[in-house]
Structure formats: structure tokens, C-alpha cells
Design a protein around this motif. Structure first.
Motif, mmCIF file in Angstrom:
data_model
loop_
_atom_site.group_PDB
_atom_site.id
_atom_site.type_symbol
_atom_site.label_atom_id
_atom_site.label_comp_id
_atom_site.label_asym_id
_atom_site.label_seq_id
_atom_site.Cartn_x
_atom_site.Cartn_y
_atom_site.Cartn_z
ATOM 1 N N HIS A 118 31.946 -31.757 106.738
ATOM 2 C CA HIS A 118 32.801 -31.497 107.898
ATOM 3 C C HIS A 118 33.778 -30.346 107.715
ATOM 4 C CE1 HIS A 118 31.102 -34.857 110.142
ATOM 5 N NE2 HIS A 118 30.931 -35.388 108.941
ATOM 6 N N ILE A 119 33.525 -29.478 106.720
ATOM 7 C CA ILE A 119 34.336 -28.261 106.630
ATOM 8 C C ILE A 119 34.005 -27.353 107.814
ATOM 9 C CG2 ILE A 119 34.473 -28.372 104.101
ATOM 10 C CD1 ILE A 119 32.535 -25.926 104.056
ATOM 11 N N ARG A 120 34.957 -26.473 108.129
ATOM 12 C CA ARG A 120 34.750 -25.486 109.200
ATOM 13 C C ARG A 120 34.392 -24.146 108.573
ATOM 14 N NH1 ARG A 120 37.599 -27.960 113.580
ATOM 15 N NH2 ARG A 120 37.204 -30.140 113.182
ATOM 16 N N ILE A 121 33.394 -23.510 109.149
ATOM 17 C CA ILE A 121 32.948 -22.198 108.665
ATOM 18 C C ILE A 121 32.858 -21.238 109.851
ATOM 19 C CG2 ILE A 121 31.686 -23.059 106.640
ATOM 20 C CD1 ILE A 121 29.129 -22.914 108.375
ATOM 21 N N PRO B 92 26.259 -25.041 120.325
ATOM 22 C CA PRO B 92 27.656 -25.474 120.156
ATOM 23 C C PRO B 92 27.906 -26.401 118.969
ATOM 24 C CG PRO B 92 26.620 -26.709 121.930
ATOM 25 C CD PRO B 92 25.605 -25.692 121.477
ATOM 26 N N GLY B 93 26.845 -26.898 118.332
ATOM 27 C CA GLY B 93 27.060 -27.786 117.196
ATOM 28 C C GLY B 93 26.806 -29.234 117.555
ATOM 29 N N CYS C 283 27.991 -32.084 115.845
ATOM 30 C CA CYS C 283 28.890 -33.130 115.328
ATOM 31 C C CYS C 283 29.704 -33.748 116.461
ATOM 32 C CB CYS C 283 29.825 -32.563 114.266
ATOM 33 S SG CYS C 283 31.039 -33.786 113.669
ATOM 34 N N PRO C 284 29.623 -35.073 116.639
ATOM 35 C CA PRO C 284 30.386 -35.693 117.729
ATOM 36 C C PRO C 284 31.897 -35.599 117.520
ATOM 37 C CG PRO C 284 29.292 -37.369 116.388
ATOM 38 C CD PRO C 284 28.817 -36.039 115.883
ATOM 39 N N TYR C 285 32.343 -35.396 116.283
ATOM 40 C CA TYR C 285 33.779 -35.276 116.014
ATOM 41 C C TYR C 285 34.261 -33.832 116.111
ATOM 42 C CZ TYR C 285 33.808 -40.060 114.268
ATOM 43 O OH TYR C 285 33.703 -41.417 114.165
ATOM 44 N N HIS C 286 33.500 -32.904 115.534
ATOM 45 C CA HIS C 286 34.010 -31.545 115.341
ATOM 46 C C HIS C 286 33.147 -30.449 115.976
ATOM 47 C CE1 HIS C 286 35.091 -33.902 111.558
ATOM 48 N NE2 HIS C 286 36.216 -33.796 112.208
ATOM 49 N N GLY C 287 32.076 -30.805 116.643
ATOM 50 C CA GLY C 287 31.235 -29.762 117.235
ATOM 51 C C GLY C 287 30.574 -28.925 116.166
ATOM 52 N N ASP C 288 31.114 -27.723 115.945
ATOM 53 C CA ASP C 288 30.429 -26.778 115.059
ATOM 54 C C ASP C 288 31.004 -26.724 113.646
ATOM 55 O OD1 ASP C 288 32.785 -25.497 115.733
ATOM 56 O OD2 ASP C 288 31.842 -23.580 116.239
ATOM 57 N N CYS C 289 31.297 -27.904 113.072
ATOM 58 C CA CYS C 289 31.569 -27.930 111.629
ATOM 59 C C CYS C 289 30.246 -27.666 110.909
ATOM 60 C CB CYS C 289 32.171 -29.278 111.213
ATOM 61 S SG CYS C 289 31.080 -30.686 111.453
ATOM 62 N N LEU C 290 30.296 -27.611 109.565
ATOM 63 C CA LEU C 290 29.069 -27.330 108.804
ATOM 64 C C LEU C 290 27.925 -28.261 109.197
ATOM 65 C CD1 LEU C 290 27.467 -26.086 106.442
ATOM 66 C CD2 LEU C 290 28.641 -27.710 104.914
ATOM 67 N N GLU C 291 28.178 -29.556 109.204
ATOM 68 C CA GLU C 291 27.123 -30.504 109.578
ATOM 69 C C GLU C 291 26.647 -30.254 111.002
ATOM 70 O OE1 GLU C 291 27.301 -34.698 108.281
ATOM 71 O OE2 GLU C 291 27.240 -35.243 110.398
ATOM 72 N N GLY C 292 27.599 -29.989 111.894
ATOM 73 C CA GLY C 292 27.251 -29.738 113.295
ATOM 74 C C GLY C 292 26.321 -28.550 113.462
ATOM 75 N N LEU C 293 26.452 -27.554 112.604
ATOM 76 C CA LEU C 293 25.630 -26.345 112.725
ATOM 77 C C LEU C 293 24.342 -26.413 111.918
ATOM 78 C CD1 LEU C 293 28.440 -23.620 112.467
ATOM 79 C CD2 LEU C 293 27.059 -24.156 114.497
ATOM 80 N N CYS D 285 22.836 -29.356 109.969
ATOM 81 C CA CYS D 285 22.057 -30.551 109.607
ATOM 82 C C CYS D 285 20.697 -30.509 110.300
ATOM 83 C CB CYS D 285 22.822 -31.819 109.984
ATOM 84 S SG CYS D 285 22.992 -32.111 111.756
ATOM 85 N N GLY D 286 19.785 -31.331 109.848
ATOM 86 C CA GLY D 286 18.440 -31.362 110.409
ATOM 87 C C GLY D 286 18.404 -31.520 111.917
ATOM 88 N N PRO D 287 19.113 -32.526 112.475
ATOM 89 C CA PRO D 287 19.098 -32.687 113.934
ATOM 90 C C PRO D 287 19.623 -31.462 114.689
ATOM 91 C CG PRO D 287 19.908 -34.689 112.881
ATOM 92 C CD PRO D 287 19.773 -33.656 111.797
ATOM 93 N N ALA D 288 20.572 -30.707 114.092
ATOM 94 C CA ALA D 288 21.068 -29.491 114.753
ATOM 95 C C ALA D 288 19.946 -28.460 114.840
ATOM 96 C CB ALA D 288 22.260 -28.908 113.984
ATOM 97 N N LEU D 289 19.157 -28.338 113.772
ATOM 98 C CA LEU D 289 18.034 -27.396 113.811
ATOM 99 C C LEU D 289 17.040 -27.809 114.896
ATOM 100 C CD1 LEU D 289 17.287 -26.735 110.014
ATOM 101 C CD2 LEU D 289 19.017 -25.761 111.506
ATOM 102 N N GLU D 290 16.764 -29.098 114.947
ATOM 103 C CA GLU D 290 15.787 -29.591 115.929
ATOM 104 C C GLU D 290 16.283 -29.366 117.358
ATOM 105 O OE1 GLU D 290 14.152 -33.356 114.975
ATOM 106 O OE2 GLU D 290 13.228 -33.613 116.953
ATOM 107 N N GLN D 291 17.576 -29.694 117.603
ATOM 108 C CA GLN D 291 18.134 -29.480 118.948
ATOM 109 C C GLN D 291 18.141 -28.007 119.336
ATOM 110 O OE1 GLN D 291 21.988 -30.827 120.239
ATOM 111 N NE2 GLN D 291 21.642 -32.893 119.438
#
Lengths: 300, 300
Positions: free
Chosen positions: A159-162, A172-173, A175-185, A187-193
Motif C-alpha cells: 500500500h505504498i504510494r508511487i 485508476p487503480g 485498491c478499494p482503500y487507496h485507488g492507485d497505491c502499488l497494489e492498486g496499480l 496486482c494481478g487483478p489490476a492487470l486483468e481489469q
């Protein structure tokens, strides 16, 4: 001495009995349903194994989180505020300990994986190791002088911001909490979406891989500057796309710009950022390693 | 027992003799010129002090960097690749140790400050403490269970990458290596360049403070997610602008979005991000604390 380990994930539990990578006597996968059902099926497996192999010396649990690791807390050993339905505030470590009448070592899945890699894998004998997994989510575990880093709770490295260049990548990312944090950008589901299909189906020269390498390299700059690890081990489903490694080595070197002057962070980046030495077994072997620590702590 | 400490900065050395915050017997400031001149003047001060107070038990050096902290390295105790003219590859700790015939503790200025704050200041007794200084540069030191975090080299927390909205802030960043890394965007000289005057002259409601709070909050999100400290201590010249603290508390809470569920990272942020308990003395007291550790290590 034999040990039991549970790699507790959001979709499956992997339970194993053994003493290390060359000695895994039995392994079972249990789908993650309700806490009662999943934990009881795990306990049944270990009871059964004890009738075959004799009494286990200790259990280790490498769990999805967030979890409570503060020894003096009333909810020590619990899964705490997870959004996973039914699993918030689940007593996990104590239940296993009581049912099997056995000491239990308990930590995050990623701290456990870091521990296994430090003990038997790509981080063997190093003073500071970071294990980062990129899959359904992104998580990191760090070992300093062989001790998992906990602190206030435990790290949540996904959940760091980059930096996010929205012209290059308007997504837009996730992550339901942070949008475009690292995981939001990244993670696997982000690539798929982002591309409308599982990343594993995209060709190796698809632009998603350069973008993914960009995000992961930015994250590794930050982890390098903050933790100064001696090695970074990248695991998880997304990193099975091995074309990512040379892209990350190249981009990370550009971003660090030779500021951190060590061979590892300049000319020898291929020795700095590496795949897991234990492949997909880092997690369950981490649970076994936690069990060994719990047994040693018990002895004194 | 009395100890000597050197806070070695790029513009001045602060040398002191004492045993803690309530017992600083003598302090001197020496401008940082050439290594020979600056180090010899420091040694002269301690020789002189020993004629007054008797033999010091050990010396501690809290140094600007980068420095070599690997005990088994031939350049252990050196300032290594600093761009500061004349100071690259300067033997520092060994020279002090030989001249004064005394054990020397050696670490980064920020690790030492974290140590002093953990021992006597705002981080007293906590398991994981982060000290971040924002001044001419930005640097961070972390303590885990009372041990400074080193790793491959030592952290360089000022050089993490954070989101930079160029529409809100077109300033390209002051870092000669990375442009708009954290230090490039948020160090004192960046503020001065951006507005054409020293930040200390800007009014407390000037937009620079909200922008500075934004960058520091983004950085603290990343340090929180990576290190999970129990407390973050913010020092350095820029943070003497105390109006920054409530701005950071507010923005950091928004950015964390209650994901890390601890009172410290939600409702009690004013206890999580705090000014130094030792004021401007964190650095030189950190050097004294390093000396005490060196003396204890000597004894065994």
C-alpha cells in the motif's frame, strides 16, 4: 523432529508436515471457506498425520492478514480486520495450539516466506532480506538479522504510494482503500481489469510488462532506500512471468541512478532482485520454519 | 563514565563530552572545512577535555554519509562516496580511534538521532522508531528493538519516489540524482528554489506548507507501510515550522484511509508523528549513545 505448517491464504490453506525443503512428508490443500470449516479440516489433517508420524514438535502458521502479532495483546494470534467475509476477528493461533496441544509460531505469510528464503532459499545467511509477492494482492516481508520485522502491527508494503503517470496509464487503480497505491496499480487483478483479460494470456512483448516493471521498479527503489536489504526476492503469480526480471533490473538501475553505490544496486542487479529459491513452496516452508522457532523457544 | 560524541554534518561538526541529556559537560561547534583540519580540531577538543575530565570511556560518531558500516569491510568507518569536495573516501572512525586510543561507535547521523530519541526522547522504550530529518537534505534512521537498521549499506530514505502532481507543483525537483524524489521535492533548498526565498520567511498560511505536508505525508505513508514503526519523529530545520504537524496529521490520516487499523494511525496521529523530544540535540546525543554502546561492547 517433525513440524506442522499452515500457509493460510484467502483462497486455500496449504498444510504440510516435515522439517525443511528436502523433507516434506505430506501436503494437503484445503479451500478457504468459513473459519470453522477450514481450521477444523486443517486440524483433522494434523491429527491424522500424528497417527502416522508421531507427535509433531510444534506448528507454524503463515497467515493472510491483517493479523495481531503483539504477544501481550488479548487478540494475539487473531486474524483481525480482514474484509474477507466471516474471517474478521478470527482466533487462529490459539485455536490450533489448544486443539493440537502444541506450541504455535504465528506470522504473516510474507514474513514467513522471507524466513524460509533466508533459511533455505535465495536469501540464505544474509543480514537483511526482503520478500515481495505480487499476485492477487501485493505484500512484503522483511527479515533483519534473521528476525521478521513487525513494529506497530506489521508492514503492509503493497500500500505504498508511487508515481502514477495518468497519461501513460489512465487506469485508476484497483485498491478499494487507496485507488492507485502499488497494489492498486500492479496486482494481478489490476492487470486483468486494465486489459480485459488475465495477464497470463498477454504476449511477452505486450506493453503491460514494461508498465508492470515500471511500477515494481519504483516500489523497489522505495524499499531499497527505506530498508537497505541485501537481496530482494520477488515471488507470486505475476512474477512467474520471468520476462519481468530483466525489465526490472534495467529500470531499477536507471531509477537508482547509481546513488546507492554497491555492486548489488548497480552492476549486479541480477543478484539483487531474484526469484524465490524455493519456488512456490516459500510460504508453506515459512510455516515450517515458524514451527521450528516456536519449538526452540519452548525448549529455551 | 564520560563519553565523547561528534555529530558530523556537512556544514559543522558538533563535539560534546557528557553522558546524556542532563549531563553535557562541554560542547563545541567546528565548521566543516577539509577533513584533515576538521577532524584534527575535533581531536584537539577531546584531548583538551580529557585533561579536564579525565579519560573518556569511548567516542561516538554520528556522521553524514554515505558511510561504510560493514564491520568486515576494509573501508569500515569511512565516509565513502559523498559529493562533498575533499570528503570522499575519508577514514573517519579509525583515525579518531587511533588518535584518542579509544573505542569508537560509528553510524549515520540519523540512525544516531533515532537511537538518542529511543533512549532519552520521544521514542523511549518503543520497539520500532523512525527518525526523519528534513533540512538541507532529507534522511531517515530506524531502530528495530533498539538496533539501528543497516542492511546492505544504510537506508537513504530521502530518495524514495512519491507521487508528484506537476499541475499543482511544476517545480522539477532539486535532487541532482533523481530530480523529484522526496528530498528533491521537500528539502529546505527545494522550498527556497521554488518560491525564491527561504521558507522560514514565508507566512504560516502560505501554500508551501500544505504542499510540504502533502509530500511528507506521502512519504510517511510509505515508511508506515514498509517499516511499521510505533512512532515517527520528525526533526530538522524545516520541521521547526510547527504548523506542519497538524497539516501532516490530517493529510496522513486521509491517505492511510484507516487501512492500518491502530489508534496510532487513525485517531491518535498526534501521538504517532511527533517532534523530537531532545530538540536540536538528537544528533550529538546520538553520538554519545553510540559511544556508550561502543564502551559496553568493549567490556563485553
Amino acid at each position: 523432529m517433525l513440524f506442522g505448517g499452515i500457509e493460510a491464504g484467502g483462497t486455500k490453506f496449504i498444510c504440510a508436515v516435515g522439517s525443511g525443503p528436502d523433507d516434506l512428508r505430506a501436503t494437503v490443500r484445503i479451500p478457504t471457506t468459513s473459519p470453522d470449516e477450514t481450521i477444523e479440516r486443517s486440524i483433522d489433517f494434523f491429527h491424522q498425520q500424528q497417527t502416522i508420524h508421531g507427535r509433531l514438535a510444534a506448528m507454524g502458521i503463515a497467515s493472510f492478514g491483517p493479523i495481531d502479532l503483539r504477544i501481550d495483546s488479548p487478540s494475539y494470534g487473531f486474524i483481525t480486520t480482514t474484509p474477507k467475509p466471516g474471517w474478521a476477528n478470527t482466533d487462529f493461533a490459539n485455536r490450533i495450539s489448544r486443539s493440537l496441544e502444541i506450541p504455535v509460531g504465528f506470522d504473516t505469510d510474507v514474513n514467513a516466506a522471507a524466513l524460509a528464503e533466508w533459511r533455505w532459499g535465495a536469501g540464505r545467511g544474509l543480514g537483511a532480506v526482503l520478500y515481495l509477492t505480487v499476485g492477487t494482492g501485493i505484500g512484503g516481508g522483511a527479515l533483519v538479522d534473521g528476525q521478521p520485522l513487525h513494529g506497530l502491527l506489521h508492514p503492509e508494503m503493497g500500500h505504498i504510494r508511487i508515481p502514477h503517470d495518468r497519461e501513460r496509464d489512465p487506469y485508476p487503480g484497483a485498491c478499494p482503500y487507496h485507488g492507485d497505491c502499488l497494489e492498486g496499480l500492479a496486482c494481478g487483478p489490476a492487470l486483468e481489469q486494465r486489459w480485459g483479460q488475465p495477464a497470463s494470456r498477454l504476449p511477452v512483448d505486450h506493453p503491460t510488462w514494461a508498465l508492470e516493471a515500471e511500477y515494481l521498479s519504483l516500489a523497489l527503489v522505495n524499499f531499497t532506500c527505506t530498508l537497505s536489504p541485501e537481496r530482494i526476492i520477488l515471488g507470486g503469480g505475476v512474477l512467474e512471468q520471468r520476462q519481468l526480471f530483466p525489465l526490472i533490473h534495467h529500470r531499477l538501475r536507471e531509477l537508482l541512478a547509481d546513488y546507492v553505490q554497491s555492486p548489488r544496486t548497480t552492476s549486479e542487479l541480477d543478484k539483487y532482485v531474484v526469484p524465490p529459491g524455493l519456488g512456490k513452496d516459500s510460504g508453506v516452508l515459512g510455516a515450517i520454519a515458524l514451527a521450528q522457532r516456536a519449538a526452540n523457544a519452548e525448549v529455551g
